[in-house]
Write a protein that holds these residues in place. Structure first.
Motif, PDB file in Angstrom:
ATOM      1  N   CYS A  26      15.681 -69.905  -5.381  1.00 21.88           N
ATOM      2  CA  CYS A  26      16.715 -68.962  -4.947  1.00 21.88           C
ATOM      3  C   CYS A  26      18.005 -69.252  -5.711  1.00 21.88           C
ATOM      4  O   CYS A  26      18.444 -70.394  -5.811  1.00 21.88           O
ATOM      5  CB  CYS A  26      16.953 -69.064  -3.454  1.00 21.88           C
ATOM      6  SG  CYS A  26      18.311 -68.006  -2.896  1.00 21.88           S
ATOM      7  N   CYS A  29      20.731 -70.381  -2.611  1.00 18.50           N
ATOM      8  CA  CYS A  29      20.586 -71.581  -1.771  1.00 18.50           C
ATOM      9  C   CYS A  29      19.660 -72.635  -2.385  1.00 18.50           C
ATOM     10  O   CYS A  29      19.407 -73.666  -1.772  1.00 18.50           O
ATOM     11  CB  CYS A  29      20.103 -71.186  -0.373  1.00 18.50           C
ATOM     12  SG  CYS A  29      18.379 -70.682  -0.310  1.00 18.50           S
ATOM     13  N   CYS A  45      15.549 -63.542  -0.080  1.00 17.64           N
ATOM     14  CA  CYS A  45      15.281 -64.947   0.230  1.00 17.64           C
ATOM     15  C   CYS A  45      15.084 -65.123   1.733  1.00 17.64           C
ATOM     16  O   CYS A  45      15.907 -64.665   2.530  1.00 17.64           O
ATOM     17  CB  CYS A  45      16.444 -65.816  -0.254  1.00 17.64           C
ATOM     18  SG  CYS A  45      16.306 -67.539   0.262  1.00 17.64           S
ATOM     19  N   SER A  47      15.288 -67.772   3.310  1.00 16.14           N
ATOM     20  CA  SER A  47      16.141 -68.833   3.833  1.00 16.14           C
ATOM     21  C   SER A  47      17.594 -68.389   4.006  1.00 16.14           C
ATOM     22  O   SER A  47      18.206 -68.631   5.037  1.00 16.14           O
ATOM     23  CB  SER A  47      16.029 -70.026   2.894  1.00 16.14           C
ATOM     24  OG  SER A  47      16.954 -71.000   3.212  1.00 16.14           O
ATOM     25  N   CYS A  48      18.155 -67.720   2.970  1.00 15.59           N
ATOM     26  CA  CYS A  48      19.591 -67.384   3.048  1.00 15.59           C
ATOM     27  C   CYS A  48      19.868 -65.882   2.968  1.00 15.59           C
ATOM     28  O   CYS A  48      21.016 -65.454   2.922  1.00 15.59           O
ATOM     29  CB  CYS A  48      20.356 -68.105   1.949  1.00 15.59           C
ATOM     30  SG  CYS A  48      20.085 -67.417   0.302  1.00 15.59           S
ATOM     31  N   HIS A  50      19.530 -63.946   0.510  1.00 17.12           N
ATOM     32  CA  HIS A  50      20.017 -63.479  -0.789  1.00 17.12           C
ATOM     33  C   HIS A  50      19.097 -62.360  -1.296  1.00 17.12           C
ATOM     34  O   HIS A  50      17.884 -62.500  -1.276  1.00 17.12           O
ATOM     35  CB  HIS A  50      20.035 -64.646  -1.783  1.00 17.12           C
ATOM     36  CG  HIS A  50      20.292 -64.230  -3.201  1.00 17.12           C
ATOM     37  ND1 HIS A  50      21.502 -63.713  -3.588  1.00 17.12           N
ATOM     38  CD2 HIS A  50      19.495 -64.221  -4.301  1.00 17.12           C
ATOM     39  CE1 HIS A  50      21.437 -63.424  -4.880  1.00 17.12           C
ATOM     40  NE2 HIS A  50      20.232 -63.718  -5.334  1.00 17.12           N
TER      41      HIS A  50
HETATM   42 ZN   LIG Z   1      18.248 -68.386  -0.653  1.00 20.18          ZN
END
Ligand SMILES: [Zn+2]
Length: 301
Positions: A26, A29, A45, A47-48, A50
């Motif tokens: 990513c 992150c 993403c 996780s974040c 994005h």
């Molecule tokens: Zn990310």
């Protein structure tokens, strides 16, 4: 014998090779993401959140109703009116290279489709094709898209992702700003809705013309949107720019865009906006059925 060698002391960690195309890191992150998961999550993403750039083909599939996209003007090709050459590379060869890599259609793909059951004229900048730069072919295709929208009284939707005007066509590229803006104004006169969706990045002559002229302007999160780069502006005004400048959220705060919509909600938001416009039309001119779930687009989550 050398007093120091790499093999003595700390042993080097064996390098783990990551097969290309299976994992992606990513950009924001640094989380390592499984390519397949990324595709399933519309290239956002996990996780974040994005938003990675999405290939145009996948974008079209994501937005229009399945199997409804009838593409127009795929065979239009750029001429090289200026005999342009930079760093020993001819413009005609650059086009040939892009055609081989991306396929026909220059940096814009337009077609008639339905979104949420309502007919639209949809157009998509192809960033993969020379950075989505707007030359005479892109300008012409946008105009034809708007003319079809006008003739059939169908809303036009435009997804922009572009570095701006195509320098290889010089002033002819700059003329496309006026040409597309004029075509857009004819839609306004006829009260045909035009929805602009700004993707990362929307810059230069595209941001300074057709992309920012929507009746409703929607942006994806954290997209870079602006005319000139921040360094150029800072040097010109001799002031430091505020954080987050030229990003979707900043533009929303300052009234330049109407909505910032995560990718997973984009189709739903477009459907609701289209139905809202449809409801506002005179009954005899309506093109589709309207459900009871019609809401104001500003209420979209
Ligand atoms: Zn990310």
């Amino acid at each position: 014998m050398a007093w120091w060698s790499r093999t003595q002391g700390l042993a080097e960690q064996p390098k783990k090779s990551v097969p290309k195309g299976i994992w992606t890191k990513c950009e924001r992150c640094s989380q390592t993401l499984y390519e397949e998961d990324l595709d399933v999550n519309l290239r956002v993403c996990t996780s974040c959140q994005h938003h990675f750039r999405m290939p145009t083909e996948g974008r079209i599939e994501m937005i229009v109703d399945p199997g409804s996209f009838q593409e127009h003007d795929r065979d239009l090709e750029s001429a090289d009116p200026l005999g342009f050459k930079v760093d020993g590379k001819r413009y005609v060869d650059q086009i040939k290279g892009a055609l081989r890599k991306v396929g026909p259609g220059d940096a814009y793909r337009a077609g008639t489709a339905t979104v949420g059951g309502l007919p639209v004229e949809a157009g998509f900048f192809v960033f993969e094709f020379m950075g989505g730069s707007m030359g005479s072919v892109v300008g012409e295709k946008i105009c034809r898209q708007f003319e079809r929208a006008l003739a059939h009284k169908r809303p036009a939707i435009l997804f922009s992702a572009s570095g701006g005007a195509r320098m290889q066509e010089g002033v002819l590229s700059l003329m496309q700003m006026a040409k597309t803006s004029a075509a857009r104004s004819r839609l306004r006169e006829a009260r045909v809705p035009y929805i602009a969706v700004l993707l990362h990045p929307t810059t230069g002559g595209v941001a300074a013309s057709v992309a920012m002229l929507g009746d409703v302007i929607i942006a994806e999160p954290d997209a870079l949107i602006g005319f000139a780069g921040p360094r150029v502006i800072e040097q010109t005004i001799r002031q430091q720019l505020p954080p987050g400048f030229q990003r979707s959220e900043f533009l929303l705060e300052h009234g330049m865009v109407d909505l910032v919509v995560p990718r997973k909600d984009l189709k739903k938001t477009l459907e609701r906006t289209l139905h809202w416009f449809e409801r506002g039309r005179e009954p005899e001119r309506r093109t589709g059925t309207v459900g009871d779930d019609v809401v104001d687009p500003s209420a979209a989550e």
